[in-house]
Design an enzyme around this catalytic site. Structure first.
Site, mmCIF file in Angstrom:
data_model
loop_
_atom_site.group_PDB
_atom_site.id
_atom_site.type_symbol
_atom_site.label_atom_id
_atom_site.label_comp_id
_atom_site.label_asym_id
_atom_site.label_seq_id
_atom_site.Cartn_x
_atom_site.Cartn_y
_atom_site.Cartn_z
ATOM 1 N N HIS A 245 14.664 43.919 0.152
ATOM 2 C CA HIS A 245 14.566 45.310 -0.308
ATOM 3 C C HIS A 245 14.252 46.194 0.892
ATOM 4 O O HIS A 245 13.280 45.961 1.598
ATOM 5 C CB HIS A 245 13.483 45.452 -1.381
ATOM 6 C CG HIS A 245 13.971 45.077 -2.734
ATOM 7 N ND1 HIS A 245 13.546 45.685 -3.883
ATOM 8 C CD2 HIS A 245 14.898 44.155 -3.121
ATOM 9 C CE1 HIS A 245 14.173 45.176 -4.929
ATOM 10 N NE2 HIS A 245 14.996 44.224 -4.491
ATOM 11 N N TYR B 219 8.116 52.681 -8.987
ATOM 12 C CA TYR B 219 6.708 52.888 -9.363
ATOM 13 C C TYR B 219 6.664 54.270 -10.024
ATOM 14 O O TYR B 219 6.894 55.278 -9.371
ATOM 15 C CB TYR B 219 5.818 52.879 -8.127
ATOM 16 C CG TYR B 219 5.702 51.542 -7.432
ATOM 17 C CD1 TYR B 219 6.660 51.099 -6.527
ATOM 18 C CD2 TYR B 219 4.615 50.711 -7.669
ATOM 19 C CE1 TYR B 219 6.554 49.870 -5.877
ATOM 20 C CE2 TYR B 219 4.487 49.476 -7.025
ATOM 21 C CZ TYR B 219 5.461 49.065 -6.139
ATOM 22 O OH TYR B 219 5.345 47.854 -5.508
ATOM 23 N N PRO C 39 -2.786 45.161 -8.567
ATOM 24 C CA PRO C 39 -1.424 44.714 -8.217
ATOM 25 C C PRO C 39 -0.510 45.823 -7.675
ATOM 26 O O PRO C 39 0.560 45.539 -7.163
ATOM 27 C CB PRO C 39 -0.883 44.168 -9.533
ATOM 28 C CG PRO C 39 -1.688 44.822 -10.584
ATOM 29 C CD PRO C 39 -3.042 45.062 -9.997
ATOM 30 N N LYS D 32 -0.211 43.281 -3.029
ATOM 31 C CA LYS D 32 -0.880 42.807 -1.810
ATOM 32 C C LYS D 32 -1.689 41.522 -2.019
ATOM 33 O O LYS D 32 -2.293 41.023 -1.073
ATOM 34 C CB LYS D 32 -1.787 43.909 -1.250
ATOM 35 C CG LYS D 32 -1.018 45.088 -0.686
ATOM 36 C CD LYS D 32 -0.043 44.661 0.404
ATOM 37 C CE LYS D 32 0.817 45.810 0.884
ATOM 38 N NZ LYS D 32 1.937 45.333 1.740
ATOM 39 N N TYR E 262 3.270 49.253 2.994
ATOM 40 C CA TYR E 262 3.996 48.541 1.936
ATOM 41 C C TYR E 262 4.677 47.290 2.504
ATOM 42 O O TYR E 262 4.610 46.217 1.900
ATOM 43 C CB TYR E 262 5.047 49.470 1.311
ATOM 44 C CG TYR E 262 5.628 48.944 0.001
ATOM 45 C CD1 TYR E 262 6.740 48.105 0.010
ATOM 46 C CD2 TYR E 262 5.066 49.281 -1.223
ATOM 47 C CE1 TYR E 262 7.276 47.614 -1.178
ATOM 48 C CE2 TYR E 262 5.590 48.793 -2.417
ATOM 49 C CZ TYR E 262 6.694 47.973 -2.380
ATOM 50 O OH TYR E 262 7.221 47.470 -3.563
HETATM 51 C C1 PHB Z 1 6.096 42.147 -9.728
HETATM 52 O O1 PHB Z 1 7.328 42.032 -9.522
HETATM 53 O O2 PHB Z 1 5.473 41.415 -10.523
HETATM 54 C C2 PHB Z 1 5.342 43.218 -8.965
HETATM 55 C C3 PHB Z 1 6.007 43.943 -7.982
HETATM 56 C C4 PHB Z 1 5.326 44.925 -7.285
HETATM 57 C C5 PHB Z 1 4.001 45.175 -7.583
HETATM 58 C C6 PHB Z 1 3.325 44.437 -8.574
HETATM 59 C C7 PHB Z 1 4.008 43.457 -9.272
HETATM 60 O O3 PHB Z 1 3.340 46.159 -6.901
#
Ligand code: PHB
Ligand code: APR
Length: 389
Positions: free
Chosen positions: A72, A200, A292, A296, A384
Site C-alpha cells: 500500500h 480511516y 489499534p 502499531k 504510519y
Molecule cells: C486491520 O486490518 O485489522 C487494521 C488495519 C489498520 C488499523 C487497524 C486494524 O489501523
C-alpha cells in the site's frame, strides 16, 4: 532442561525472536500456555511496516509475505465530506504491506517447525526465578509434571496478561495507562474490499475503518460503546452503521455479506517502564499496548524484538553486553513514539462521549491543518510507514 534464551509466549513476538536467534546459532525454548490452533485463531491488525517485513525476511519467513502481501502506497482519512489522501512517497521513501497478523504468525510457526524449534504448548504455572542473577530459571507445569528450564536470559513475550511484567517488582516498575471511552466492533467478511487503500473515517456518528486481508476478504470496524456487546449487532445493523460513517462514494459501492468473524476490542494505551529487570527482557504486548488506530501493535513488538535479538547476538558472538544493558532505554525511545502516534490518530478520528464544543473545534482545526499542511501530512506518513529502528 537448559537453553540460552527461554521465551515465555508463542505469539508473534516470541516466535519472531526465537526464529532470529536460531538463524544466529542461539538456542531458545518457547513456553506457550495455549494450543497452537488457539494462537492462530486470533484476528489482529494487518498492516506491516517495512521494518517488520524486512525482519521477517531476515528470519527466513518472508516468502509468502512477498507473494501474497499487498503493498500500500498510501491511505485515506475521511471527515464527513472531506477526504485527505496521503501518498507515502510524497513524504518518505517507504510504504506498508497489508498482510494479516494471523498469516505472519502462521508463517512463523511453519518456520519454527521446519527449523526443529523447541516449544511447549499448554504450559501452566509459569514462574520466573533469579532474574537478577546470572543463572535465571523458569519453573512450570506441563502434562501434569513440574518442569524447570535453566537459561542465560528470559524473554517475556507473554502479552498484556502474562507473568513477565509483574515479575519486575512493583517498586521498580512504573506503568502509564490511558483507557479510551469506546471500543471497536470489527467484522471479517468474504467480500471484496471497498477501496484499494484503507479508509480511516471520522463522522458525527463515530469512527469507522475499511481494511482488508485479500481481494476477497475484507475487515471493517466501527467505534462502539465500551460496554457494547457483539450480540447487539446484527450484520445488517453493522453494515447500515458503517455506511453512514464512511464517504458516500464508498458507501454506495460497498459490497456487504455475512460476517465470518465479529468481535469487540477495547482501546487502551499502556507502557511499562523499565522493559528489563536483570536478565528478564520484555517484548511486545508484555510491555506496551496501543489502540489499534494506525496498526502499531505488532509493528512495535517487532521493533522490540529487533533490538533484543541484535543485543543477544552481540553478547554471544562478541561477549559485549552493552546493548543488552540499554535495551529498555533503546526500545522505549521508539515505543513512546508509536504510543504518541496511536494516541494522536485515535484522538483525531474518534468522537469522545464527553467531548465539549471546544474539543470538537480543536479536532476540526487539527483536521483542517492536516488537510492544508504538507508538513503535517509528512509527519503522519513518516509515523504510519514506521519510524526507523
Ligand atoms: C486491520 O486490518 O485489522 C487494521 C488495519 C489498520 C488499523 C487497524 C486494524 O489501523
Ligand atoms: N505462560 C505462557 N504463555 C503465555 C502466558 C504464560 N503465563 N501468558 C500469556 N502467554 C502467551 C499467550 O497465550 C500468547 O500466545 O503469550 C502470547 C502473547 O502473544 P500476544 O498477546 O500476541 O503478544 P505479542 O506476541 O507481543 O504480539 C503483539 O500481537 O496479539 C497481538 O495485539 C497484539 O499486535 C500485537 C502483537
Amino acid at each position: 532442561m537448559k537453553t540460552q534464551v527461554a521465551i515465555i509466549g508463542g505469539g508473534p513476538s516470541g516466535l519472531l525472536l526465537s526464529q532470529l536467534l536460531r538463524k544466529n546459532g542461539i538456542d531458545s525454548v518457547i513456553l506457550e500456555r495455549q494450543t497452537k490452533d488457539h494462537v492462530l485463531s486470533r484476528i489482529r491488525a494487518g498492516v506491516l511496516e517495512r521494518g517488520l517485513a524486512a525482519l521477517l525476511k531476515e528470519a527466513g519467513c518472508g516468502a509468502r509475505l512477498e507473494r501474497e502481501g499487498f503493498i500500500h502506497k498510501g491511505t485515506v482519512l475521511s471527515f464527513e465530506d472531506t477526504q485527505i489522501g496521503i501518498t507515502f512517497a510524497d513524504h518518505v521513501d517507504a510504504d506498508v504491506v497489508v498482510y494479516g497478523q494471523t498469516e505472519v504468525t502462521r508463517d512463523l510457526y511453519e518456520a519454527h517447525t521446519a527449523g526443529n524449534g523447541k516449544i511447549e504448548f499448554k504450559v501452566k504455572d509459569v514462574e520466573i526465578h533469579d532474574a537478577k542473577s546470572e543463572t535465571p530459571y523458569i519453573t512450570y507445569m506441563a502434562e501434569g509434571s513440574a518442569r524447570r528450564i535453566d537459561c542465560d536470559f528470559i524473554a517475556g513475550c507473554d502479552g498484556f496478561h502474562g507473568v513477565s511484567r509483574n515479575t519486575i517488582p512493583s517498586n521498580v516498575r512504573e506503568e502509564f495507562e490511558k483507557v479510551y471511552p469506546f471500543g471497536w466492533l470489527g467484522i471479517l467478511s468474504e467480500t471484496p474490499p471497498v477501496d484499494d487503500e484503507l479508509i480511516y473515517a471520522s463522522s458525527p456518528h463515530g469512527f469507522a475503518l475499511c481494511s482488508m486481508r485479500n481481494a476477497n476478504l475484507s475487515r471493517y470496524y466501527i467505534q462502539c460503546d465500551s460496554d457494547d456487546k457483539v450480540e447487539n449487532w446484527s450484520d445488517d445493523a453493522f453494515w447500515k452503521e458503517l455506511k453512514r460513517r464512511i464517504p458516500q462514494e464508498a458507501a454506495q459501492k460497498l459490497v456487504t455479506g455475512p460476517s465470518i468473524e465479529k468481535s469487540i476490542a477495547p482501546l487502551r494505551s499502556f507502557v511499562c517502564e523499565p522493559m528489563q529487570w536483570g536478565r528478564l527482557f520484555l517484548c511486545g504486548d508484555a510491555a506496551h499496548i496501543v489502540p489499534p488506530t494506525g496498526a502499531k501493535g505488532l509493528n512495535t513488538a517487532a521493533s522490540d524484538v529487533n533490538y533484543l535479538y541484535r543485543a543477544l547476538v552481540q553478547f554471544y558472538n562478541k561477549g559485549d553486553e552493552s546493548s543488552l544493558k540499554k535495551y529498555s532505554e533503546t526500545a522505549l525511545a521508539r515505543v513512546w513514539k508509536a504510543e504518541r502516534f496511536s494516541w494522536w490518530m485515535t484522538s483525531l478520528l474518534h468522537r469522545f462521549p464527553d467531548q465539549s464544543p471546544f474539543d470538537l473545534k480543536m479536532q476540526q482545526a487539527e483536521i483542517e491543518f492536516l488537510r492544508t499542511s504538507t508538513a503535517a501530512q509528512s509527519v503522519l506518513a513518516q509515523n504510519y510507514v514506521g519510524l526507523p529502528y
